[in-house]
Motif scaffolding. Structure first.
Motif, mmCIF file in Angstrom:
data_model
loop_
_atom_site.group_PDB
_atom_site.id
_atom_site.type_symbol
_atom_site.label_atom_id
_atom_site.label_comp_id
_atom_site.label_asym_id
_atom_site.label_seq_id
_atom_site.Cartn_x
_atom_site.Cartn_y
_atom_site.Cartn_z
ATOM 1 N N PRO A 127 -11.762 -0.772 -85.427
ATOM 2 C CA PRO A 127 -12.539 -1.116 -84.289
ATOM 3 C C PRO A 127 -13.520 -2.217 -84.390
ATOM 4 N N HIS A 128 -13.354 -2.919 -83.564
ATOM 5 C CA HIS A 128 -14.620 -4.179 -83.325
ATOM 6 C C HIS A 128 -15.188 -4.261 -82.035
ATOM 7 N N PRO A 129 -16.320 -4.527 -81.815
ATOM 8 C CA PRO A 129 -16.902 -4.690 -80.674
ATOM 9 C C PRO A 129 -16.252 -5.647 -79.714
ATOM 10 N N ARG A 130 -15.989 -5.315 -78.445
ATOM 11 C CA ARG A 130 -15.472 -5.914 -77.353
ATOM 12 C C ARG A 130 -15.989 -5.628 -75.796
ATOM 13 N N PRO A 131 -15.626 -6.480 -75.041
ATOM 14 C CA PRO A 131 -16.445 -6.376 -73.686
ATOM 15 C C PRO A 131 -16.035 -4.748 -73.200
ATOM 16 N N ALA A 132 -16.797 -4.268 -72.704
ATOM 17 C CA ALA A 132 -16.755 -2.820 -72.226
ATOM 18 C C ALA A 132 -16.082 -2.861 -70.908
ATOM 19 N N THR A 133 -15.223 -2.231 -70.748
ATOM 20 C CA THR A 133 -14.174 -2.026 -69.640
ATOM 21 C C THR A 133 -13.722 -0.632 -69.598
ATOM 22 N N THR A 134 -13.581 0.061 -68.571
ATOM 23 C CA THR A 134 -12.939 1.232 -67.950
ATOM 24 C C THR A 134 -11.704 0.859 -67.290
ATOM 25 N N PRO A 135 -10.400 1.285 -67.960
ATOM 26 C CA PRO A 135 -9.468 0.953 -66.919
ATOM 27 C C PRO A 135 -9.483 1.817 -65.550
ATOM 28 N N PRO A 136 -8.753 1.365 -64.431
ATOM 29 C CA PRO A 136 -8.964 2.000 -63.457
ATOM 30 C C PRO A 136 -8.093 3.221 -63.495
ATOM 31 N N ARG A 137 -8.912 4.403 -62.939
ATOM 32 C CA ARG A 137 -7.931 5.684 -62.801
ATOM 33 C C ARG A 137 -6.904 5.595 -62.407
ATOM 34 N N PRO A 138 -5.572 6.183 -62.880
ATOM 35 C CA PRO A 138 -4.232 6.330 -61.769
ATOM 36 C C PRO A 138 -4.376 7.191 -60.803
ATOM 37 N N PRO A 139 -3.600 6.748 -59.734
ATOM 38 C CA PRO A 139 -3.426 7.793 -58.688
ATOM 39 C C PRO A 139 -2.852 9.093 -59.156
ATOM 40 N N TRP A 146 -9.375 12.805 -67.217
ATOM 41 C CA TRP A 146 -9.641 11.314 -67.219
ATOM 42 C C TRP A 146 -11.297 11.209 -67.755
ATOM 43 N N ARG A 147 -11.992 12.246 -68.114
ATOM 44 C CA ARG A 147 -13.312 11.956 -68.802
ATOM 45 C C ARG A 147 -12.982 11.918 -70.136
ATOM 46 N N VAL A 148 -11.584 11.880 -70.887
ATOM 47 C CA VAL A 148 -11.595 11.555 -72.200
ATOM 48 C C VAL A 148 -11.636 9.864 -72.345
ATOM 49 N N VAL A 149 -11.114 9.264 -71.239
ATOM 50 C CA VAL A 149 -11.314 7.702 -71.294
ATOM 51 C C VAL A 149 -12.617 7.454 -70.888
ATOM 52 N N GLU A 150 -13.610 8.085 -70.036
ATOM 53 C CA GLU A 150 -14.540 7.540 -69.921
ATOM 54 C C GLU A 150 -15.633 7.974 -71.010
ATOM 55 N N GLN A 151 -15.476 8.983 -71.921
ATOM 56 C CA GLN A 151 -16.304 9.132 -73.154
ATOM 57 C C GLN A 151 -15.859 8.516 -74.226
ATOM 58 N N VAL A 152 -14.618 8.376 -74.548
ATOM 59 C CA VAL A 152 -14.078 7.792 -75.739
ATOM 60 C C VAL A 152 -13.997 6.295 -75.705
ATOM 61 N N ARG A 153 -13.626 5.737 -74.552
ATOM 62 C CA ARG A 153 -13.623 4.064 -74.440
ATOM 63 C C ARG A 153 -14.647 3.458 -74.856
ATOM 64 N N ASP A 158 -17.859 -0.171 -78.427
ATOM 65 C CA ASP A 158 -18.705 -0.334 -79.089
ATOM 66 C C ASP A 158 -18.847 0.397 -80.218
ATOM 67 N N PRO A 159 -18.079 0.200 -81.359
ATOM 68 C CA PRO A 159 -17.799 0.932 -82.411
ATOM 69 C C PRO A 159 -18.866 1.151 -83.442
ATOM 70 N N ASP A 160 -19.036 2.405 -84.048
ATOM 71 C CA ASP A 160 -19.971 2.827 -85.240
ATOM 72 C C ASP A 160 -19.459 1.494 -86.032
ATOM 73 N N PRO A 161 -20.426 0.838 -86.928
ATOM 74 C CA PRO A 161 -20.461 0.009 -87.788
ATOM 75 C C PRO A 161 -19.827 0.332 -88.939
ATOM 76 N N VAL A 185 -3.010 -4.832 -79.152
ATOM 77 C CA VAL A 185 -3.849 -4.741 -80.363
ATOM 78 C C VAL A 185 -4.094 -5.709 -81.235
ATOM 79 N N PRO A 186 -5.121 -6.475 -81.451
ATOM 80 C CA PRO A 186 -5.245 -7.520 -82.516
ATOM 81 C C PRO A 186 -4.615 -7.156 -83.762
ATOM 82 N N GLN A 187 -3.622 -8.203 -84.249
ATOM 83 C CA GLN A 187 -2.963 -7.574 -85.521
ATOM 84 C C GLN A 187 -3.763 -7.950 -86.506
#
Length: 229
Positions: A127-139, A146-153, A158-161, A185-187
């Motif tokens: 993992p490397h830092p990247r712009p923080a985004t949360t995908p839209p919740r599917p209908p 969905w809290r898995v995405v909200e808490q783990v994303r 912003d990963p642990d170094p 995924v960046p190869q």
């Protein structure tokens, strides 16, 4: 047909799909899925494996019929899987994991080398830092909390170094199956993970992020060749 198995780990019950094998000499295989996926995501691969070894496919906390406790992180999922492995077998297992499941598997294997004989990671990167985004919740009602995405994303954005140290601490021989240029995924970060691993090797299957779903026969071939070596 797989058998359902519920295993409690520190108050959280995980649902596992089990394909028992007639031949129990080979080490069992434990399969961890990606975010939003359940154990069923591995059905095609497990069906190809269980003739020669017992297979356990796991629904991580917050997914499918496993408990949805409302608190999620890579570490809590790794703690769940660690407790699960201690109950499944008294020998080290072969651990196979995709995407988020791969980060969980890295955490488990690094901290508990006695539990993992061989490790296979599908399109997993450092993992490397990247712009923080949360995908839209599917209908509708998803098959996971969905809290898995909200808490783990945020952990991934912003990963642990110290992720490099985690990967460097994995002593198990490790195969990384990369998805190639068609994967989001960046190869280069997948390549980095392989370079850091003390005993890692890389195979690229240009099938995108879902290698095991897009190319199941090829994925299984590489998997078995590595596990049986």
């Amino acid at each position: 047909m797989p058998k359902p198995l519920d295993i409690a780990v520190d108050g959280v019950t995980l649902r596992v799909r089990v394909w028992p094998a007639v031949d129990t000499d080979r080490r069992p295989v434990v399969l961890l899925p990606a975010t939003g996926e359940t154990a069923e995501d591995w059905d095609a691969i497990a069906s190809s494996l269980h003739s020669s070894r017992t297979v356990y496919a796991v629904s991580l906390r917050g997914h499918g019929p496993s408990d949805w406790p409302g608190h999620y992180s890579i570490q809590t999922m790794a703690d769940d899987v660690t407790g699960l492995l201690r109950q499944l077998d008294d020998r080290p297992v072969d651990l196979v994991a995709h995407s988020l499941g791969g980060l969980v598997a890295c955490t488990v294997a690094s901290a508990n080398p006695e539990l993992v004989r061989r490790l296979v990671l599908e399109d997993v990167r450092v993992p490397h830092p990247r712009p923080a985004t949360t995908p839209p919740r599917p209908p509708g009602a998803p098959s996971f909390d969905w809290r898995v995405v909200e808490q783990v994303r945020p952990e991934i954005d912003d990963p642990d170094p110290r992720w490099g140290d985690v990967v460097a601490g994995i002593s198990a021989p490790t195969l990384v199956i990369a998805g190639g240029p068609s994967s989001p995924v960046p190869q280069e970060h997948v390549d980095e993970l392989v370079r850091i691993l003390p005993n890692g090797r890389l195979i690229t299957v240009d099938a995108g992020h879902l290698v095991h779903a897009a190319r199941p026969d090829e994925f299984t071939h590489h998997l078995l060749t590595f596990l049986d070596a």
